[in-house]
Design an enzyme around this catalytic site. Structure first.
Site, PDB file in Angstrom:
ATOM      1  N   THR A  55      -8.134  54.713  71.188  1.00 49.76           N
ATOM      2  CA  THR A  55      -8.682  53.705  70.243  1.00 49.76           C
ATOM      3  C   THR A  55      -9.797  55.139  69.845  1.00 49.76           C
ATOM      4  O   THR A  55      -9.678  54.592  68.644  1.00 49.76           O
ATOM      5  CB  THR A  55      -8.817  52.707  70.683  1.00 49.76           C
ATOM      6  N   THR A  56     -10.621  55.344  70.478  1.00 44.63           N
ATOM      7  CA  THR A  56     -11.648  55.883  70.029  1.00 44.63           C
ATOM      8  C   THR A  56     -11.810  56.535  68.836  1.00 44.63           C
ATOM      9  O   THR A  56     -12.792  56.303  67.727  1.00 44.63           O
ATOM     10  CB  THR A  56     -12.515  56.405  71.420  1.00 44.63           C
ATOM     11  N   ARG A  64     -15.776  57.311  59.351  1.00 46.55           N
ATOM     12  CA  ARG A  64     -16.344  58.219  58.483  1.00 46.55           C
ATOM     13  C   ARG A  64     -15.916  57.188  56.626  1.00 46.55           C
ATOM     14  O   ARG A  64     -15.971  57.851  56.088  1.00 46.55           O
ATOM     15  CB  ARG A  64     -15.836  59.167  58.544  1.00 46.55           C
ATOM     16  N   PHE A 103      -3.399  41.883  77.328  1.00 44.12           N
ATOM     17  CA  PHE A 103      -2.423  42.847  78.829  1.00 44.12           C
ATOM     18  C   PHE A 103      -1.042  42.102  78.363  1.00 44.12           C
ATOM     19  O   PHE A 103      -1.987  40.561  79.354  1.00 44.12           O
ATOM     20  CB  PHE A 103      -2.707  43.678  79.574  1.00 44.12           C
TER      21      PHE A 103
END
Ligand code: ATP
Ligand code: MG
Length: 208
Positions: A55-56, A64, A103
């Site tokens: 995800t990071t 960007r 979750f």
């Protein structure tokens, strides 16, 4: 598959003249490879695997894109609540949704989990159809497909038929082989070590 140019590392054994000559050869190879890449089109990208960073890494691309003033959408499946990154990147160019109740082992309610996934997918399709949107991050989509909470054929068909100017990144463990097959870019995060396995709890800024 792995044949894009790799700059070779400087060798301390070479003289300065040999180093320069070697770097000129490498430069010619890299330039030839760069020039031979002529296509430019939106990508289907997949970050999968058991290691941390899927995800990071997608959030890095998102940052960007936003820096280039492109319009983006993020849909976070499964998880409850927006990632902290949403606060930092808040912008009229960013549409952020979470389509999850938490979750699956916490919600313990398959029907409501599936309904949330469907709602998230409906939103995703609206961004697929919006020509102003350049980038869509479908977080945990890989897991959603793996556990069958969205119809895989329908999702894969939408990805296959996407606008050529749209980038889509799908993140999460266990990406199905058919998704890997159709993607242009696939990165597997491989766990070498994770602090969780040493009893270290999730920490602000690192995990959330
Ligand atoms: P991140 O959101 O940090 O980029 P990720 O997207 O690769 O991680 P997920 O599968 O979405 O990982 O897992 C979400 C959470 O589980 C994160 O808090 C992450 O640190 C944690 N996690 C990721 N990999 C592991 C692992 N190998 N063992 C234990 N926990 C993990
Ligand atoms: Mg993740």
């Amino acid at each position: 598959m792995n044949d894009h140019p790799q700059p070779s590392s400087p060798s301390p054994a070479r003289t300065d003249a040999e180093h320069r000559e070697h770097m000129q050869t490498v430069q010619a190879q890299v330039r030839a490879a760069v020039q031979s890449a002529k296509d430019k089109r939106g990508l289907v990208m997949v970050h999968t695997g058991n290691g941390k960073g899927k995800t990071t890494a997608a959030f890095g691309m998102l940052a960007r894109m936003l820096a280039h003033k492109r319009k983006c959408a993020v849909i976070q499946f499964i998880k409850s609540g927006k990632d902290a990154v949403a606060r930092l990147l808040e912008s009229p160019n960013l549409h952020w949704h979470h389509a999850g109740g938490g979750f699956t082992w916490d919600t313990q309610n398959r029907d409501s989990d599936i309904a949330l996934c469907r709602e998230g997918w409906r939103l995703a399709l609206s961004y697929f159809a919006d020509p102003e949107i350049s980038f869509i991050h479908l977080d945990e989509l890989n897991v959603v497909l793996d556990i069958g909470y969205l119809p895989k054929d329908e999702v894969l068909a939408a990805l296959r038929a996407k606008r050529p100017d749209l980038h889509v990144v799908c993140t999460g463990r266990n990406a199905p082989p058919e998704l890997i097959e159709l993607a242009d870019l696939v990165t597997e995060m491989r766990e070498i070590k994770h602090p969780f396995n040493a009893g270290i709890q999730a920490q602000q800024g690192i995990e959330f």
